[in-house]
Motif scaffolding. Structure first.
Motif, PDB file in Angstrom:
ATOM      1  N   GLU A  39     -19.915  18.624  -8.990  1.00  0.00           N
ATOM      2  CA  GLU A  39     -20.400  19.563  -7.980  1.00  0.00           C
ATOM      3  C   GLU A  39     -21.772  19.161  -7.451  1.00  0.00           C
ATOM      4  O   GLU A  39     -22.660  19.993  -7.253  1.00  0.00           O
ATOM      5  N   GLY A  40     -21.969  17.852  -7.244  1.00  0.00           N
ATOM      6  CA  GLY A  40     -23.185  17.342  -6.630  1.00  0.00           C
ATOM      7  C   GLY A  40     -24.400  17.206  -7.523  1.00  0.00           C
ATOM      8  O   GLY A  40     -25.458  16.802  -7.070  1.00  0.00           O
ATOM      9  N   ALA A  41     -24.277  17.506  -8.796  1.00  0.00           N
ATOM     10  CA  ALA A  41     -25.412  17.411  -9.726  1.00  0.00           C
ATOM     11  C   ALA A  41     -25.014  16.561 -10.929  1.00  0.00           C
ATOM     12  O   ALA A  41     -23.831  16.468 -11.264  1.00  0.00           O
ATOM     13  N   TRP A  79     -16.089  15.879  -9.094  1.00  0.00           N
ATOM     14  CA  TRP A  79     -16.433  14.772  -9.967  1.00  0.00           C
ATOM     15  C   TRP A  79     -16.754  13.549  -9.112  1.00  0.00           C
ATOM     16  O   TRP A  79     -16.026  13.227  -8.187  1.00  0.00           O
ATOM     17  N   ARG A  80     -17.826  12.867  -9.470  1.00  0.00           N
ATOM     18  CA  ARG A  80     -18.207  11.605  -8.827  1.00  0.00           C
ATOM     19  C   ARG A  80     -18.639  10.628  -9.910  1.00  0.00           C
ATOM     20  O   ARG A  80     -19.159  11.020 -10.947  1.00  0.00           O
ATOM     21  N   GLY A  81     -18.435   9.359  -9.636  1.00  0.00           N
ATOM     22  CA  GLY A  81     -18.839   8.335 -10.587  1.00  0.00           C
ATOM     23  C   GLY A  81     -18.253   6.999 -10.200  1.00  0.00           C
ATOM     24  O   GLY A  81     -18.031   6.719  -9.027  1.00  0.00           O
ATOM     25  N   VAL A  82     -17.959   6.186 -11.188  1.00  0.00           N
ATOM     26  CA  VAL A  82     -17.422   4.844 -10.995  1.00  0.00           C
ATOM     27  C   VAL A  82     -15.928   4.861 -11.288  1.00  0.00           C
ATOM     28  O   VAL A  82     -15.498   5.347 -12.332  1.00  0.00           O
ATOM     29  N   SER A  83     -15.166   4.331 -10.371  1.00  0.00           N
ATOM     30  CA  SER A  83     -13.727   4.219 -10.582  1.00  0.00           C
ATOM     31  C   SER A  83     -13.452   3.326 -11.792  1.00  0.00           C
ATOM     32  O   SER A  83     -14.075   2.272 -11.960  1.00  0.00           O
ATOM     33  N   THR A  84     -12.513   3.742 -12.630  1.00  0.00           N
ATOM     34  CA  THR A  84     -12.151   2.889 -13.763  1.00  0.00           C
ATOM     35  C   THR A  84     -11.559   1.573 -13.274  1.00  0.00           C
ATOM     36  O   THR A  84     -11.705   0.549 -13.937  1.00  0.00           O
ATOM     37  N   ARG A  85     -10.935   1.589 -12.114  1.00  0.00           N
ATOM     38  CA  ARG A  85     -10.402   0.339 -11.543  1.00  0.00           C
ATOM     39  C   ARG A  85     -11.533  -0.621 -11.202  1.00  0.00           C
ATOM     40  O   ARG A  85     -11.398  -1.833 -11.393  1.00  0.00           O
ATOM     41  N   ASP A  86     -12.645  -0.095 -10.694  1.00  0.00           N
ATOM     42  CA  ASP A  86     -13.795  -0.959 -10.406  1.00  0.00           C
ATOM     43  C   ASP A  86     -14.339  -1.564 -11.702  1.00  0.00           C
ATOM     44  O   ASP A  86     -14.698  -2.744 -11.743  1.00  0.00           O
ATOM     45  N   LEU A  87     -14.399  -0.752 -12.765  1.00  0.00           N
ATOM     46  CA  LEU A  87     -14.838  -1.281 -14.051  1.00  0.00           C
ATOM     47  C   LEU A  87     -13.901  -2.395 -14.512  1.00  0.00           C
ATOM     48  O   LEU A  87     -14.348  -3.464 -14.935  1.00  0.00           O
ATOM     49  N   LEU A  88     -12.609  -2.169 -14.427  1.00  0.00           N
ATOM     50  CA  LEU A  88     -11.636  -3.171 -14.860  1.00  0.00           C
ATOM     51  C   LEU A  88     -11.763  -4.459 -14.064  1.00  0.00           C
ATOM     52  O   LEU A  88     -11.624  -5.557 -14.615  1.00  0.00           O
ATOM     53  N   ASP A  89     -12.042  -4.349 -12.771  1.00  0.00           N
ATOM     54  CA  ASP A  89     -12.239  -5.544 -11.941  1.00  0.00           C
ATOM     55  C   ASP A  89     -13.431  -6.361 -12.420  1.00  0.00           C
ATOM     56  O   ASP A  89     -13.437  -7.588 -12.323  1.00  0.00           O
ATOM     57  N   ARG A  90     -14.448  -5.689 -12.931  1.00  0.00           N
ATOM     58  CA  ARG A  90     -15.666  -6.385 -13.377  1.00  0.00           C
ATOM     59  C   ARG A  90     -15.538  -6.956 -14.789  1.00  0.00           C
ATOM     60  O   ARG A  90     -16.033  -8.038 -15.059  1.00  0.00           O
ATOM     61  N   VAL A  91     -14.907  -6.211 -15.700  1.00  0.00           N
ATOM     62  CA  VAL A  91     -14.839  -6.684 -17.089  1.00  0.00           C
ATOM     63  C   VAL A  91     -13.631  -7.568 -17.353  1.00  0.00           C
ATOM     64  O   VAL A  91     -13.629  -8.317 -18.317  1.00  0.00           O
TER      65      VAL A  91
END
Length: 113
Positions: free
Chosen positions: A51-53, A1-13
């Motif tokens: 898995e990279g896709a 799994w890859r994506g945006v950390s929920t912690r990063d989202l929380l830091d922004r919102v």
């Protein structure tokens, strides 16, 4: 799994201080609730690839939440909306007898657990 950390989202919102819970809503109307602490777990992400896709629609693409330490019904697919709330409220499965939190290590599967 890859994506945006929920912690990063929380830091922004920067949710309001009274926010203690999250309600997730999917494009198909599915909802699930989480304590903010679980949403902000170190390994929780808003996943866009697996898995990279890119995540396929069948697996919740284009984006799904992944919270590895909770039962997977808490990792909502096809995310449309994330609401921060002061009070907890039941999502789809929680209204239908599933546990409000869903920790598999504590065997929190059903509401009577």
């Amino acid at each position: 799994w890859r994506g945006v950390s929920t912690r990063d989202l929380l830091d922004r919102v920067m949710p309001k201080p009274e926010a203690a819970y999250v309600m997730l809503t999917s494009f198909d109307g599915y909802t699930t609730n989480l304590p903010l602490a679980d949403f902000a777990a170190e390994d929780a992400i808003l996943a866009t690839t697996w898995e990279g896709a890119p995540i396929t629609r069948a697996h919740g693409g284009p984006m799904r939440l992944v919270v590895p330490h909770l039962y997977f019904w808490k990792s909502a697919k096809w995310l449309q909306r994330i609401d921060f709330r002061a009070a907890d409220s039941a999502g789809f499965w929680e209204r239908n007898g599933y546990h409000m939190r869903g920790d598999p290590w504590l065997e929190e599967r059903y509401s009577g657990d």
